[in-house]
Write an enzyme that holds these catalytic residues in place. Structure first.
Site, PDB file in Angstrom:
ATOM      1  N   ARG A  98       0.836  -1.212   0.000  1.00  0.00           N
ATOM      2  CA  ARG A  98       0.000   0.000   0.000  1.00  0.00           C
ATOM      3  C   ARG A  98       0.865   1.255   0.000  1.00  0.00           C
ATOM      4  NH1 ARG A  98      -1.751   1.911   4.463  1.00  0.00           N
ATOM      5  NH2 ARG A  98      -2.285  -0.054   5.483  1.00  0.00           N
ATOM      6  N   TYR A 110     -16.634  14.263 -16.093  1.00  0.00           N
ATOM      7  CA  TYR A 110     -17.065  12.884 -15.901  1.00  0.00           C
ATOM      8  C   TYR A 110     -18.092  12.887 -14.755  1.00  0.00           C
ATOM      9  CZ  TYR A 110     -16.536   7.908 -14.845  1.00  0.00           C
ATOM     10  OH  TYR A 110     -16.755   6.580 -14.617  1.00  0.00           O
ATOM     11  N   ASP A 136      -7.878  16.867 -15.405  1.00  0.00           N
ATOM     12  CA  ASP A 136      -8.158  15.465 -15.726  1.00  0.00           C
ATOM     13  C   ASP A 136      -7.808  15.289 -17.203  1.00  0.00           C
ATOM     14  OD1 ASP A 136      -9.260  13.013 -16.453  1.00  0.00           O
ATOM     15  OD2 ASP A 136     -10.959  13.200 -15.078  1.00  0.00           O
ATOM     16  N   LYS A 191      -8.835   4.003 -19.212  1.00  0.00           N
ATOM     17  CA  LYS A 191      -9.175   4.437 -20.563  1.00  0.00           C
ATOM     18  C   LYS A 191      -7.970   4.285 -21.499  1.00  0.00           C
ATOM     19  CE  LYS A 191     -12.849   5.260 -18.214  1.00  0.00           C
ATOM     20  NZ  LYS A 191     -13.152   6.562 -17.631  1.00  0.00           N
TER      21      LYS A 191
HETATM   22  C1  LIG Z   1     -13.568   7.096 -16.406  1.00  0.00           C
HETATM   23  C2  LIG Z   1     -13.194   8.445 -16.028  1.00  0.00           C
HETATM   24  C3  LIG Z   1     -12.908   8.777 -14.695  1.00  0.00           C
HETATM   25  C4  LIG Z   1     -13.047   7.788 -13.573  1.00  0.00           C
HETATM   26  O1  LIG Z   1     -12.138   6.735 -13.706  1.00  0.00           O
HETATM   27  P1  LIG Z   1     -12.376   5.243 -13.135  1.00  0.00           P
HETATM   28  O2  LIG Z   1     -11.122   4.555 -13.524  1.00  0.00           O
HETATM   29  O3  LIG Z   1     -13.610   4.716 -13.808  1.00  0.00           O
HETATM   30  O4  LIG Z   1     -12.570   5.371 -11.676  1.00  0.00           O
HETATM   31  C5  LIG Z   1     -12.530  10.067 -14.426  1.00  0.00           C
HETATM   32  N1  LIG Z   1     -12.409  11.001 -15.390  1.00  0.00           N
HETATM   33  C6  LIG Z   1     -12.679  10.711 -16.667  1.00  0.00           C
HETATM   34  C7  LIG Z   1     -12.534  11.786 -17.702  1.00  0.00           C
HETATM   35  C8  LIG Z   1     -13.074   9.435 -17.042  1.00  0.00           C
HETATM   36  O5  LIG Z   1     -13.349   9.170 -18.323  1.00  0.00           O
END
Ligand SMILES: *Cc1c(COP(=O)(O)O)cnc(C)c1O
Length: 396
Positions: A61, A114, A186, A211
């Protein structure tokens, strides 16, 4: 440690970052160090590691060699300090908020982030006295007006989800810094192949590695990349205690996926350009939003800020939600599923799926109309995707 890769291009970095030969065995592919804990040679060594006086691992961790390779790799591409891996993209966001904000402070975010990123702020972090407001950050005056005396964080998602609208990162950084706030970006939609926010003035970058970076639709994972060692130290202190940590096998899969990031992003982007033009010319399509089209409201910003328009397209079929539902139920090659950035094309309906938890009027204000369809174009042959769109649009 690996040699310095910062002088290379992002494709070279994606292939080589965190990829040094294992000293113990000579293994070229990174070993999966699947362990929860690490033995100490002596009591004294254990104490020194806990005190931060000696290098070495303690407990997964708090750090793990396979995860460290991935943290180094993503940070290399983003041009930041060593990353902090998390179990999901949401884990990355929560780690950032928990470590850099205090009760009574305020965050301004992009209105069409998101969905869960907004819900967790408005519904959950608000219970701990954190304030947030979400505005159209494409409009810099709206961003400026939303700053309050207690604003300590500006949180921008660009391109945003699912409207594919763009925020000027350098301008947002200037506005945030004028008020002593941090800019967090992000960068999930663009990936560091197409956009590197730290170079444009952002303080921290976050990713859902689920992603593009992993790219194979087989894990959920996240990453925080702080711009400086000082910010990293602040985030790391909380990271190990929050428990949103990564698993070594998850890290290994993300590293494996990341090697082909450059070619996947380029192929998907080429396909997306062809498909966006096809959709824009189709009589049954009301409108198309894709940063590579001259009709996109921030087309010029996309050319300036990004190294390519990416592979996310949003559009609306004439006939609104019923026509859109018909299209989604008719696709054959494309898969009806949420998520994005994988090698396969995924199509979804945000207002009933990813953004369903948002209030209807907030969705409309954020530009997420009831009939909006989002498609994440993959690496199939473009003509096969077009054929699928053609047959599905015939059913409408
Ligand atoms: C999918 C996504 C998230 C969240 O990510 P997870 O891996 O599903 O927790 C945050 N920001 C964006 C732009 C995303 O596409």
């Amino acid at each position: 440690m690996s040699h310095d890769l910062r002088k290379y291009g992002t494709n070279t970095q994606a292939v080589h970052a965190g990829q040094y030969v294992d000293e113990a065995t000579g293994a070229v592919a990174p070993p999966i160090v699947q362990t929860s804990t690490f033995a100490f040679a002596s009591c004294r060594q254990g104490a020194e590691r806990f005190a931060g006086e000696a290098e070495g691992y303690i407990y997964t961790r708090m750090g793990n060699p396979t995860i460290a390779r991935l943290e180094e790799a993503v940070a290399t591409l983003e041009g930041g300090a060593q990353g902090l891996a998390t179990g999901s993209g949401m884990g990355a966001l929560c780690t950032i908020v928990f470590s850099l904000m205090n009760g009574g402070e305020h965050m301004v975010g992009t209105s069409s982030v998101y969905g869960p990123s907004r819900v967790v702020m408005e519904r959950d972090f608000s219970r701990f006295g954190l304030e947030s407001s979400f505005v159209d950050t494409c409009d810099l005056d709206a961003l400026r007006a939303a700053i309050r005396p207690n604003t300590t964080m500006v949180f921008v998602e660009t391109p945003a989800n699912p409207t594919v609208s763009l925020t000027d990162i350098a301008a947002a950084a200037e506005i945030a810094h004028e008020h002593g706030a941090l800019l967090v970006v992000d960068n999930t939609f663009a990936s560091p192949i197409l956009q590197r926010p730290l170079e444009l003035g952002a303080d921290v970058v976050m990713h859902s590695l689920t992603k593009f970076i992993n790219g194979h639709t087989d894990i959920v994972a996240g990453m925080v990349v702080p711009g400086t060692a000082e910010l990293r130290a602040r985030i790391k202190k909380v990271h190990a205690y929050l428990g949103a940590c990564m698993d070594p096998h998850q890290a290994w899969l993300a590293l494996r996926g990341m090697r082909t990031l450059g070619m996947r992003v380029r192929t998907a982007q080429e396909n997306a350009g062809v498909i966006a033009r096809f959709l824009e010319a189709h009589p049954k399509v009301e409108w198309v939003r894709y940063p590579g089209l001259p009709s996109h409201p921030q087309h010029e910003l996309a050319e300036r800020q990004m190294d390519g328009p990416g592979s996310l397209i949003s559009f609306e079929v004439r006939g609104g939600i019923e026509a859109g539902t018909r299209l989604l139920d008719s696709v054959e090659l494309m898969t009806l599923a949420v998520s994005l950035g994988g090698i396969e094309t995924l199509i979804q309906h945000p207002s009933s799926m990813t953004h369903a938890a948002m209030a209807h009027e907030d969705r409309l204000a954020a530009g997420i109309s009831d009939g909006l369809v989002r498609v994440s174009i993959g690496c199939e042959d473009a003509e096969d995707l077009i054929a699928d769109f053609e047959q599905a649009l015939k059913q409408v």
